[in-house]
Design an enzyme around this catalytic site. Structure first.
Site, PDB file in Angstrom:
ATOM      1  N   ARG A 187     -24.047 -11.738   7.807  1.00 42.25           N
ATOM      2  CA  ARG A 187     -25.197 -12.568   7.454  1.00 42.25           C
ATOM      3  C   ARG A 187     -26.371 -11.679   7.066  1.00 42.25           C
ATOM      4  O   ARG A 187     -27.319 -11.492   7.814  1.00 42.25           O
ATOM      5  CB  ARG A 187     -25.521 -13.509   8.617  1.00 42.25           C
ATOM      6  CG  ARG A 187     -24.526 -14.662   8.681  1.00 42.25           C
ATOM      7  CD  ARG A 187     -24.832 -15.679   9.728  1.00 42.25           C
ATOM      8  NE  ARG A 187     -24.064 -16.903   9.470  1.00 42.25           N
ATOM      9  CZ  ARG A 187     -23.955 -17.897  10.323  1.00 42.25           C
ATOM     10  NH1 ARG A 187     -24.567 -17.849  11.492  1.00 42.25           N
ATOM     11  NH2 ARG A 187     -23.246 -18.969  10.015  1.00 42.25           N
ATOM     12  N   GLN A 209     -25.603 -13.865   1.213  1.00 41.64           N
ATOM     13  CA  GLN A 209     -25.867 -15.280   1.473  1.00 41.64           C
ATOM     14  C   GLN A 209     -25.023 -16.207   0.613  1.00 41.64           C
ATOM     15  O   GLN A 209     -24.527 -17.230   1.078  1.00 41.64           O
ATOM     16  CB  GLN A 209     -27.358 -15.581   1.257  1.00 41.64           C
ATOM     17  CG  GLN A 209     -28.242 -15.131   2.415  1.00 41.64           C
ATOM     18  CD  GLN A 209     -29.701 -15.494   2.194  1.00 41.64           C
ATOM     19  OE1 GLN A 209     -30.136 -15.709   1.062  1.00 41.64           O
ATOM     20  NE2 GLN A 209     -30.464 -15.557   3.267  1.00 41.64           N
ATOM     21  N   ASP A 215     -21.556 -16.857   2.080  1.00 45.60           N
ATOM     22  CA  ASP A 215     -21.484 -17.293   3.473  1.00 45.60           C
ATOM     23  C   ASP A 215     -20.738 -18.624   3.595  1.00 45.60           C
ATOM     24  O   ASP A 215     -21.332 -19.698   3.616  1.00 45.60           O
ATOM     25  CB  ASP A 215     -22.908 -17.413   4.039  1.00 45.60           C
ATOM     26  CG  ASP A 215     -22.925 -17.685   5.533  1.00 45.60           C
ATOM     27  OD1 ASP A 215     -21.846 -17.880   6.125  1.00 45.60           O
ATOM     28  OD2 ASP A 215     -24.027 -17.716   6.110  1.00 45.60           O
ATOM     29  N   SER A 250     -21.449 -20.953   6.675  1.00 45.39           N
ATOM     30  CA  SER A 250     -22.635 -21.800   6.553  1.00 45.39           C
ATOM     31  C   SER A 250     -22.403 -22.963   5.596  1.00 45.39           C
ATOM     32  O   SER A 250     -22.798 -24.094   5.867  1.00 45.39           O
ATOM     33  CB  SER A 250     -23.839 -20.966   6.086  1.00 45.39           C
ATOM     34  OG  SER A 250     -24.247 -20.078   7.105  1.00 45.39           O
ATOM     35  N   TYR A 254     -26.515 -14.903  16.058  1.00 40.08           N
ATOM     36  CA  TYR A 254     -25.633 -15.750  16.838  1.00 40.08           C
ATOM     37  C   TYR A 254     -26.123 -15.868  18.276  1.00 40.08           C
ATOM     38  O   TYR A 254     -26.881 -15.021  18.770  1.00 40.08           O
ATOM     39  CB  TYR A 254     -24.201 -15.196  16.847  1.00 40.08           C
ATOM     40  CG  TYR A 254     -23.536 -15.206  15.495  1.00 40.08           C
ATOM     41  CD1 TYR A 254     -23.012 -16.378  14.973  1.00 40.08           C
ATOM     42  CD2 TYR A 254     -23.439 -14.042  14.736  1.00 40.08           C
ATOM     43  CE1 TYR A 254     -22.388 -16.396  13.726  1.00 40.08           C
ATOM     44  CE2 TYR A 254     -22.828 -14.048  13.489  1.00 40.08           C
ATOM     45  CZ  TYR A 254     -22.299 -15.237  13.001  1.00 40.08           C
ATOM     46  OH  TYR A 254     -21.701 -15.237  11.769  1.00 40.08           O
TER      47      TYR A 254
END
Length: 377
Positions: free
Chosen positions: A124, A129, A132, A135, A232
Protein backbone atom coordinates in the site's frame (compact mmCIF):
# COMPACT_ATOMS: atom_id res chain seq x y z
CA UNK A 1 7.75 -11.88 -30.05
CA UNK A 2 4.87 -10.20 -28.28
CA UNK A 3 4.08 -11.24 -24.72
CA UNK A 4 1.32 -13.87 -24.78
CA UNK A 5 -1.23 -13.24 -22.03
CA UNK A 6 -3.86 -15.86 -21.21
CA UNK A 7 -7.03 -15.75 -19.13
CA UNK A 8 -8.94 -18.89 -18.20
CA UNK A 9 -12.35 -19.51 -16.70
CA UNK A 10 -12.59 -19.36 -12.92
CA UNK A 11 -13.39 -22.81 -11.61
CA UNK A 12 -13.55 -22.25 -7.86
CA UNK A 13 -17.02 -22.79 -6.41
CA UNK A 14 -19.07 -19.60 -6.44
CA UNK A 15 -16.48 -17.49 -8.27
CA UNK A 16 -18.38 -15.26 -10.68
CA UNK A 17 -15.64 -12.72 -11.39
CA UNK A 18 -13.20 -12.77 -14.29
CA UNK A 19 -9.68 -11.44 -14.65
CA UNK A 20 -10.08 -9.36 -17.80
CA UNK A 21 -12.83 -7.36 -19.47
CA UNK A 22 -12.99 -6.21 -23.10
CA UNK A 23 -11.90 -2.74 -21.96
CA UNK A 24 -8.73 -4.14 -20.40
CA UNK A 25 -8.04 -6.45 -23.33
CA UNK A 26 -7.66 -3.32 -25.45
CA UNK A 27 -5.22 -1.83 -22.92
CA UNK A 28 -3.06 -4.96 -22.94
CA UNK A 29 -2.95 -5.18 -26.72
CA UNK A 30 -1.93 -1.51 -26.74
CA UNK A 31 1.11 -2.59 -24.69
CA UNK A 32 2.06 -4.93 -27.55
CA UNK A 33 0.74 -8.11 -25.91
CA UNK A 34 -1.46 -10.77 -27.43
CA UNK A 35 -4.46 -11.88 -25.33
CA UNK A 36 -6.15 -15.28 -25.37
CA UNK A 37 -9.34 -15.82 -23.39
CA UNK A 38 -10.89 -19.21 -22.71
CA UNK A 39 -14.48 -19.50 -23.92
CA UNK A 40 -16.97 -18.75 -21.15
CA UNK A 41 -14.54 -16.69 -19.07
CA UNK A 42 -16.85 -13.69 -18.73
CA UNK A 43 -20.24 -15.36 -18.37
CA UNK A 44 -20.46 -14.79 -14.60
CA UNK A 45 -19.93 -11.07 -15.23
CA UNK A 46 -22.34 -10.91 -18.20
CA UNK A 47 -19.53 -10.61 -20.77
CA UNK A 48 -20.08 -12.74 -23.89
CA UNK A 49 -17.16 -14.26 -25.79
CA UNK A 50 -17.98 -12.07 -28.80
CA UNK A 51 -17.17 -8.93 -26.80
CA UNK A 52 -13.67 -10.26 -26.05
CA UNK A 53 -13.13 -11.09 -29.71
CA UNK A 54 -14.32 -7.63 -30.76
CA UNK A 55 -11.79 -6.09 -28.36
CA UNK A 56 -8.93 -7.97 -30.00
CA UNK A 57 -8.63 -11.17 -27.96
CA UNK A 58 -8.45 -14.69 -29.34
CA UNK A 59 -11.18 -16.87 -27.82
CA UNK A 60 -9.85 -20.38 -27.17
CA UNK A 61 -12.21 -23.37 -26.89
CA UNK A 62 -10.70 -24.83 -23.72
CA UNK A 63 -8.06 -24.41 -21.00
CA UNK A 64 -5.32 -26.27 -22.86
CA UNK A 65 -5.74 -24.13 -25.96
CA UNK A 66 -5.88 -20.93 -23.92
CA UNK A 67 -2.60 -21.71 -22.16
CA UNK A 68 -0.65 -22.97 -25.19
CA UNK A 69 2.45 -20.77 -25.38
CA UNK A 70 1.28 -18.42 -22.61
CA UNK A 71 3.90 -16.19 -21.00
CA UNK A 72 1.48 -14.74 -18.43
CA UNK A 73 -1.68 -16.20 -16.89
CA UNK A 74 -4.04 -13.71 -15.27
CA UNK A 75 -6.58 -15.10 -12.78
CA UNK A 76 -8.97 -13.98 -10.07
CA UNK A 77 -8.24 -16.97 -7.83
CA UNK A 78 -5.20 -19.23 -7.89
CA UNK A 79 -4.83 -21.65 -10.83
CA UNK A 80 -6.05 -25.23 -10.69
CA UNK A 81 -3.62 -28.15 -10.83
CA UNK A 82 -4.55 -28.63 -14.50
CA UNK A 83 -3.74 -25.01 -15.31
CA UNK A 84 -0.44 -25.06 -13.42
CA UNK A 85 0.70 -28.24 -15.16
CA UNK A 86 -0.03 -26.65 -18.56
CA UNK A 87 2.29 -23.70 -17.91
CA UNK A 88 5.88 -23.70 -19.06
CA UNK A 89 8.72 -23.08 -16.57
CA UNK A 90 9.40 -19.35 -16.39
CA UNK A 91 5.80 -18.40 -17.08
CA UNK A 92 4.15 -15.83 -14.81
CA UNK A 93 0.89 -16.13 -12.87
CA UNK A 94 -0.84 -13.12 -11.32
CA UNK A 95 -3.87 -13.74 -9.11
CA UNK A 96 -5.44 -13.36 -5.70
CA UNK A 97 -3.60 -16.47 -4.51
CA UNK A 98 -4.77 -16.49 -0.86
CA UNK A 99 -1.16 -17.55 -0.37
CA UNK A 100 -1.19 -17.95 3.41
CA UNK A 101 -3.87 -20.63 3.22
CA UNK A 102 -3.56 -22.10 -0.29
CA UNK A 103 -0.28 -23.86 0.46
CA UNK A 104 -0.82 -26.66 -2.07
CA UNK A 105 -1.40 -24.18 -4.90
CA UNK A 106 1.74 -22.25 -3.95
CA UNK A 107 3.82 -25.44 -3.73
CA UNK A 108 2.56 -26.57 -7.15
CA UNK A 109 3.46 -23.22 -8.72
CA UNK A 110 6.95 -23.37 -7.23
CA UNK A 111 7.38 -26.96 -8.39
CA UNK A 112 6.39 -26.00 -11.92
CA UNK A 113 9.04 -23.27 -12.03
CA UNK A 114 6.40 -20.58 -12.36
CA UNK A 115 6.89 -17.03 -11.09
CA UNK A 116 3.68 -16.27 -9.17
CA UNK A 117 2.55 -12.91 -7.86
CA UNK A 118 -0.21 -12.51 -5.27
CA UNK A 119 -2.33 -9.41 -5.78
CA UNK A 120 -3.15 -9.42 -2.07
CA UNK A 121 0.52 -8.66 -1.36
CA UNK A 122 0.74 -5.51 -3.48
CA UNK A 123 2.13 -2.94 -1.03
CA UNK A 124 0.00 0.00 0.00
CA UNK A 125 2.25 2.68 -1.40
CA UNK A 126 1.33 5.62 -3.62
CA UNK A 127 2.77 4.11 -6.80
CA UNK A 128 0.75 0.92 -6.31
CA UNK A 129 -2.66 2.43 -5.53
CA UNK A 130 -4.03 1.64 -8.99
CA UNK A 131 -3.03 -2.02 -8.43
CA UNK A 132 -4.63 -2.37 -4.99
CA UNK A 133 -7.03 -5.24 -5.66
CA UNK A 134 -7.82 -5.78 -1.98
CA UNK A 135 -9.19 -2.26 -1.77
CA UNK A 136 -11.12 -2.39 -5.03
CA UNK A 137 -12.82 -5.64 -4.03
CA UNK A 138 -13.36 -4.63 -0.39
CA UNK A 139 -15.04 -1.42 -1.50
CA UNK A 140 -17.67 -3.35 -3.42
CA UNK A 141 -17.98 -5.98 -0.69
CA UNK A 142 -18.73 -3.29 1.90
CA UNK A 143 -21.44 -1.85 -0.32
CA UNK A 144 -22.96 -5.24 -1.05
CA UNK A 145 -22.90 -6.23 2.64
CA UNK A 146 -25.31 -3.42 3.48
CA UNK A 147 -27.54 -4.29 0.51
CA UNK A 148 -27.66 -7.89 1.76
CA UNK A 149 -28.44 -6.66 5.27
CA UNK A 150 -31.27 -4.48 3.99
CA UNK A 151 -32.67 -7.45 2.06
CA UNK A 152 -32.57 -9.73 5.12
CA UNK A 153 -33.89 -7.09 7.52
CA UNK A 154 -37.66 -7.05 7.87
CA UNK A 155 -37.96 -3.28 8.13
CA UNK A 156 -36.84 -0.15 6.29
CA UNK A 157 -33.54 1.64 6.88
CA UNK A 158 -34.56 5.32 6.82
CA UNK A 159 -36.82 7.15 9.23
CA UNK A 160 -40.15 7.64 7.47
CA UNK A 161 -42.87 9.99 8.63
CA UNK A 162 -46.33 9.03 7.38
CA UNK A 163 -49.94 9.86 8.19
CA UNK A 164 -50.09 6.52 9.99
CA UNK A 165 -47.12 7.34 12.19
CA UNK A 166 -43.35 7.46 12.15
CA UNK A 167 -41.08 4.55 11.25
CA UNK A 168 -37.82 4.72 13.19
CA UNK A 169 -34.50 4.58 11.35
CA UNK A 170 -32.53 1.35 11.55
CA UNK A 171 -29.47 1.33 13.81
CA UNK A 172 -26.44 -0.05 11.97
CA UNK A 173 -23.13 -0.91 13.67
CA UNK A 174 -20.06 -1.51 11.48
CA UNK A 175 -17.17 -3.36 13.12
CA UNK A 176 -13.89 -2.68 11.36
CA UNK A 177 -13.45 0.61 9.51
CA UNK A 178 -11.08 -0.32 6.73
CA UNK A 179 -12.03 0.03 3.08
CA UNK A 180 -14.97 -2.38 3.33
CA UNK A 181 -16.16 -0.97 6.63
CA UNK A 182 -16.05 2.65 5.49
CA UNK A 183 -18.01 1.77 2.36
CA UNK A 184 -20.53 -0.07 4.54
CA UNK A 185 -20.82 3.04 6.73
CA UNK A 186 -21.32 5.28 3.69
CA UNK A 187 -23.90 2.94 2.13
CA UNK A 188 -25.90 2.56 5.34
CA UNK A 189 -25.88 6.33 5.76
CA UNK A 190 -27.11 6.80 2.19
CA UNK A 191 -29.96 4.42 2.97
CA UNK A 192 -30.92 6.58 5.94
CA UNK A 193 -29.73 4.48 8.87
CA UNK A 194 -28.28 5.76 12.13
CA UNK A 195 -24.73 4.42 11.88
CA UNK A 196 -21.99 3.74 14.41
CA UNK A 197 -18.63 2.11 13.74
CA UNK A 198 -15.60 0.82 15.58
CA UNK A 199 -12.00 -0.05 14.79
CA UNK A 200 -8.74 -0.44 16.70
CA UNK A 201 -6.87 1.96 14.39
CA UNK A 202 -6.94 5.54 15.65
CA UNK A 203 -6.89 7.01 12.12
CA UNK A 204 -10.27 5.41 11.46
CA UNK A 205 -12.07 7.65 13.96
CA UNK A 206 -11.81 10.75 11.79
CA UNK A 207 -12.73 8.75 8.68
CA UNK A 208 -15.86 7.33 10.30
CA UNK A 209 -16.95 10.71 11.59
CA UNK A 210 -16.36 12.33 8.19
CA UNK A 211 -19.07 10.03 6.82
CA UNK A 212 -21.58 11.19 9.40
CA UNK A 213 -21.35 8.18 11.69
CA UNK A 214 -20.43 7.98 15.37
CA UNK A 215 -17.18 6.29 16.40
CA UNK A 216 -17.31 3.74 19.25
CA UNK A 217 -14.08 2.43 20.84
CA UNK A 218 -12.04 2.24 24.02
CA UNK A 219 -9.61 5.08 23.34
CA UNK A 220 -6.65 4.35 25.63
CA UNK A 221 -2.86 4.38 25.02
CA UNK A 222 -2.88 0.97 23.34
CA UNK A 223 -5.59 2.17 20.97
CA UNK A 224 -3.51 5.19 19.99
CA UNK A 225 -0.61 2.89 18.95
CA UNK A 226 -2.67 0.18 17.30
CA UNK A 227 -1.71 0.51 13.65
CA UNK A 228 1.12 -0.91 11.56
CA UNK A 229 3.23 1.17 9.19
CA UNK A 230 1.25 -0.41 6.34
CA UNK A 231 -2.03 0.85 7.71
CA UNK A 232 -3.29 -2.46 9.03
CA UNK A 233 -4.65 -3.21 12.48
CA UNK A 234 -2.27 -4.79 15.00
CA UNK A 235 -3.36 -7.70 17.19
CA UNK A 236 -4.56 -6.21 20.49
CA UNK A 237 -3.68 -7.35 24.02
CA UNK A 238 -6.11 -9.56 25.97
CA UNK A 239 -6.68 -6.65 28.37
CA UNK A 240 -7.72 -4.30 25.58
CA UNK A 241 -9.85 -6.97 23.96
CA UNK A 242 -11.71 -7.45 27.26
CA UNK A 243 -12.43 -3.73 27.59
CA UNK A 244 -13.53 -3.47 23.98
CA UNK A 245 -15.71 -6.57 24.37
CA UNK A 246 -17.50 -4.98 27.32
CA UNK A 247 -18.16 -1.83 25.30
CA UNK A 248 -19.29 -3.90 22.31
CA UNK A 249 -21.68 -5.93 24.43
CA UNK A 250 -23.39 -2.81 25.79
CA UNK A 251 -23.66 -1.31 22.30
CA UNK A 252 -24.61 -4.27 20.16
CA UNK A 253 -27.73 -5.05 22.17
CA UNK A 254 -29.25 -1.81 20.85
CA UNK A 255 -28.50 -2.47 17.17
CA UNK A 256 -30.73 -3.65 14.34
CA UNK A 257 -27.94 -4.48 11.90
CA UNK A 258 -24.29 -5.36 12.50
CA UNK A 259 -21.69 -5.63 9.72
CA UNK A 260 -18.32 -7.14 10.65
CA UNK A 261 -15.28 -6.59 8.41
CA UNK A 262 -12.19 -7.19 10.59
CA UNK A 263 -9.23 -9.02 9.06
CA UNK A 264 -5.59 -9.42 10.09
CA UNK A 265 -3.21 -10.39 7.24
CA UNK A 266 -1.89 -13.94 7.55
CA UNK A 267 -4.09 -14.80 10.53
CA UNK A 268 -7.62 -16.10 11.05
CA UNK A 269 -10.25 -13.38 11.33
CA UNK A 270 -10.65 -12.18 14.93
CA UNK A 271 -13.82 -13.18 16.78
CA UNK A 272 -15.73 -9.96 17.41
CA UNK A 273 -19.31 -11.11 17.98
CA UNK A 274 -19.94 -13.95 20.40
CA UNK A 275 -22.98 -16.15 20.85
CA UNK A 276 -23.86 -14.04 23.90
CA UNK A 277 -23.81 -10.89 21.78
CA UNK A 278 -26.07 -12.52 19.21
CA UNK A 279 -28.44 -13.76 21.92
CA UNK A 280 -28.76 -10.23 23.28
CA UNK A 281 -30.02 -8.82 19.97
CA UNK A 282 -33.67 -8.32 19.11
CA UNK A 283 -35.56 -10.85 16.97
CA UNK A 284 -35.38 -9.78 13.33
CA UNK A 285 -31.93 -8.24 13.71
CA UNK A 286 -29.32 -9.00 11.05
CA UNK A 287 -25.57 -9.61 11.19
CA UNK A 288 -23.45 -9.72 8.02
CA UNK A 289 -20.05 -11.40 8.47
CA UNK A 290 -17.74 -10.08 5.73
CA UNK A 291 -14.79 -12.01 7.18
CA UNK A 292 -16.41 -15.42 6.70
CA UNK A 293 -13.88 -16.38 4.00
CA UNK A 294 -11.16 -16.15 6.66
CA UNK A 295 -13.01 -17.99 9.41
CA UNK A 296 -15.48 -15.26 10.33
CA UNK A 297 -15.88 -12.58 12.99
CA UNK A 298 -19.21 -13.92 14.24
CA UNK A 299 -19.82 -16.98 16.36
CA UNK A 300 -22.50 -19.06 14.66
CA UNK A 301 -21.89 -17.70 11.16
CA UNK A 302 -21.99 -20.39 8.48
CA UNK A 303 -20.08 -19.95 5.25
CA UNK A 304 -22.31 -19.72 2.21
CA UNK A 305 -25.65 -19.40 3.97
CA UNK A 306 -27.93 -17.30 6.14
CA UNK A 307 -28.21 -18.85 9.61
CA UNK A 308 -31.18 -17.97 11.82
CA UNK A 309 -30.57 -18.24 15.56
CA UNK A 310 -33.13 -19.50 18.11
CA UNK A 311 -33.84 -15.87 19.11
CA UNK A 312 -34.58 -14.89 15.50
CA UNK A 313 -31.34 -13.14 14.51
CA UNK A 314 -30.20 -13.71 10.91
CA UNK A 315 -26.47 -14.16 10.39
CA UNK A 316 -25.50 -13.65 6.73
CA UNK A 317 -22.40 -15.63 5.81
CA UNK A 318 -22.18 -15.21 2.05
CA UNK A 319 -18.66 -15.97 0.82
CA UNK A 320 -17.00 -13.87 -1.90
CA UNK A 321 -19.24 -10.88 -1.30
CA UNK A 322 -17.57 -8.89 -4.07
CA UNK A 323 -18.51 -11.68 -6.45
CA UNK A 324 -22.18 -10.92 -5.75
CA UNK A 325 -21.67 -7.72 -7.74
CA UNK A 326 -19.57 -9.48 -10.34
CA UNK A 327 -19.66 -7.09 -13.29
CA UNK A 328 -18.25 -4.16 -11.32
CA UNK A 329 -15.88 -6.37 -9.31
CA UNK A 330 -14.43 -7.81 -12.52
CA UNK A 331 -14.09 -4.37 -14.11
CA UNK A 332 -12.14 -2.97 -11.16
CA UNK A 333 -10.01 -6.07 -10.63
CA UNK A 334 -9.14 -6.23 -14.32
CA UNK A 335 -7.88 -2.63 -14.16
CA UNK A 336 -5.77 -3.56 -11.12
CA UNK A 337 -4.29 -6.46 -13.11
CA UNK A 338 -3.54 -4.35 -16.18
CA UNK A 339 -1.67 -1.81 -14.07
CA UNK A 340 0.32 -4.61 -12.42
CA UNK A 341 1.03 -6.31 -15.76
CA UNK A 342 2.48 -3.02 -17.00
CA UNK A 343 5.37 -3.64 -14.58
CA UNK A 344 6.08 -7.01 -16.22
CA UNK A 345 6.13 -5.88 -19.85
CA UNK A 346 8.94 -3.69 -21.17
CA UNK A 347 9.14 -2.76 -24.87
CA UNK A 348 6.67 -5.51 -25.68
CA UNK A 349 8.72 -8.24 -23.97
CA UNK A 350 8.31 -10.02 -20.64
CA UNK A 351 10.77 -8.55 -18.13
CA UNK A 352 10.36 -9.66 -14.49
CA UNK A 353 12.45 -7.35 -12.34
CA UNK A 354 12.27 -8.44 -8.72
CA UNK A 355 14.29 -5.38 -7.74
CA UNK A 356 11.10 -3.38 -8.30
CA UNK A 357 9.63 -2.86 -4.84
CA UNK A 358 6.07 -3.72 -5.91
CA UNK A 359 7.04 -6.91 -7.72
CA UNK A 360 9.36 -7.95 -4.91
CA UNK A 361 6.61 -7.52 -2.29
CA UNK A 362 4.03 -9.43 -4.36
CA UNK A 363 6.29 -12.31 -5.48
CA UNK A 364 5.37 -15.67 -3.94
CA UNK A 365 7.28 -18.17 -6.10
CA UNK A 366 10.26 -17.74 -8.42
CA UNK A 367 13.00 -19.99 -9.78
CA UNK A 368 11.41 -23.15 -8.40
CA UNK A 369 11.14 -21.89 -4.82
CA UNK A 370 8.73 -20.08 -2.51
CA UNK A 371 10.32 -16.65 -2.13
CA UNK A 372 7.80 -14.78 0.02
CA UNK A 373 9.10 -14.88 3.58
CA UNK A 374 5.68 -14.85 5.24
CA UNK A 375 4.37 -17.68 3.08
CA UNK A 376 7.57 -19.70 3.25
CA UNK A 377 7.64 -19.49 7.04
Amino acid sequence: MAVAIAVTRERRDGETRCALTPETVKKLTALGATVTVEAGTGLGSSIPDADYAAAGATVAPDTKAALAGADVLLKVRGPTAQETSALRPGAVVVALLDAYREKETVAALAGAGVTAFAMEFVPRITRAQVMDALSSQANLAGYRAVIEAAYAYGKGFPMMMTAAGTVAAAKVFVMGAGVAGLQAVATARRLGAVVTATDVRPASKEQVESLGAKFVAVEDEEFRAAETAGGYAKPMSPEYQAKQAELTASHIVKQDVVVTTALIPGRPAPRLVTAAHVASMKPGSVIVDLAIDNGGNVEGAKAGEVATTPNGVKIVGWTNMAGRIAADASALYARNLVAFTGLLVKDGALAVDLEDDILRAAAVTHGGAVVHEGVRG
